[in-house]
Scaffold this motif. Sequence first.
Motif: not given
Length: 201
Positions: A78-86, A88-99, A178-182
């Motif tokens: 279940a933990g492995a599945a949650f890590l996959v979910y996290m 995917i969520k990170i990769l699909l998320a829009k970058p945060n506005v700087e600041g 500024r490079h938080g997405i990476w």
Amino acid sequence: MTFLTWLPLATVCVLGALSPGPSLALVINNTVQRGTATGLRTALGHGIGVALYALITAMGLGLLISQTPWLFDGIKYAGAAFLVYMAIKILLAKPNVEGQSRSRKTRFVGFGGGFMVAFLNPKLAIFFLALFSQFVRADLTLGDQLLMMATAGGIDALWYAAVALGIGRTGLLGWLQRHGIWVDRVSAVIFLLLATAVVLQ
């Protein structure tokens, strides 16, 4: 726990600490509003809160191995599945506005504030449960559990202490924001690798 086992754990903890969020906003706000000493106390309190969560999680998973191994296996997958979910969520998320993290207000100050912000964060418990279930083994000793605690809490406290001591003035903090997405993308890849290792082992 060998060095090669510990290194991926430490890497994830570093990436988690570097990722901008409410905790970063708390340390910055307390440092700017009340001085470096308060910022350092906040960092220390937050690190201890994280370490306590880490120790409770590691010891609880260790107990599950000895008492209910099938339940531990279930939590591990279940933990492995949650890590996959996290991931995917990170990769699909829009970058945060700087600041954005800087503007968030908080009423928590000092050591107690840093501790409470960490310890009252239910997402932290879920994160450690998912992460540590990939590293806990039947032969894990108390020393190994303490090492996991020290790794998570120590890295967290050191990073936020560096922020409080003025790392923002060097430009590194701004660069990370500024490079938080990476930072997020590297975290996502590591989460996927950990989840894959569970399936293949």
